[in-house]
Design a protein around this motif. Sequence first.
Motif, mmCIF file in Angstrom:
data_model
loop_
_atom_site.group_PDB
_atom_site.id
_atom_site.type_symbol
_atom_site.label_atom_id
_atom_site.label_comp_id
_atom_site.label_asym_id
_atom_site.label_seq_id
_atom_site.Cartn_x
_atom_site.Cartn_y
_atom_site.Cartn_z
ATOM 1 N N LEU A 120 -42.082 25.399 8.326
ATOM 2 C CA LEU A 120 -42.131 26.861 8.336
ATOM 3 C C LEU A 120 -42.075 27.309 6.886
ATOM 4 N N GLY A 121 -43.238 27.402 6.280
ATOM 5 C CA GLY A 121 -43.284 27.719 4.857
ATOM 6 C C GLY A 121 -42.710 26.540 4.092
ATOM 7 N N LYS A 122 -41.667 26.795 3.297
ATOM 8 C CA LYS A 122 -41.042 25.723 2.521
ATOM 9 C C LYS A 122 -39.949 24.999 3.313
ATOM 10 N N GLN A 123 -39.565 25.550 4.452
ATOM 11 C CA GLN A 123 -38.495 24.959 5.250
ATOM 12 C C GLN A 123 -39.050 23.987 6.286
ATOM 13 N N VAL A 124 -38.411 22.823 6.369
ATOM 14 C CA VAL A 124 -38.811 21.816 7.353
ATOM 15 C C VAL A 124 -37.752 21.783 8.453
ATOM 16 N N VAL A 125 -38.183 21.932 9.685
ATOM 17 C CA VAL A 125 -37.291 21.902 10.838
ATOM 18 C C VAL A 125 -37.507 20.573 11.534
#
Length: 197
Positions: A120-125
């Motif tokens: 999610l954009g720069k965030q990895v879930v």
Amino acid sequence: MQRLTEQILAHAKGLPEGTPVAAKSLLHLGNRAAVDQALSRLAERTQLIRAGRGVYLLPVTSRFGTRAPSVEQAVEALASQRGETIVPSGAAAANTLGLTTQVPVRSVYLTSGRTRKMSLGKQVVELRHAPRWQLAMAHRPAGEAVRALAWLGPEKAGAALQTLKRKLPPGAFSELVAVAPQLPTWLARSLGKAAHG
């Protein structure tokens, strides 16, 4: 071909924020290869965010620019779209219930589906496959307690259960005790001691 990308974009804009756009849900607009190509093109132009294999999200535009949808919304939408149970990890549950002061740095969710990552954009879930017992009572306080206890492990479960007995509403603790037969032996034993001790 330009028209297909516009149709896909219009479709994505008609969905609630954070709802994933999957190629399979767009086959009414064109064949699979054309849809895949159009989605890829939209991601290159940053009109869509590629969240994972075959999963795209519409970025949220505000007066401050564009951003990825919130993790919670994207995960919730993915769960309903794929028919999976997706819940916050045991570490997050333990933090929410006040059983630990550690704040999880990474976004980790437990899922009934396969293990995978979502960007999610720069965030990895991270979505990790979990056993059925950890997903029991998915969005209820008792289910959150089960995941927290699983994360804390056998050594800390007894003390944590005493805290939970005080913190959880009486109905939620009873629900937790009722689900004991589905839990691993060490957890069921600790629950029995806490309930009757």
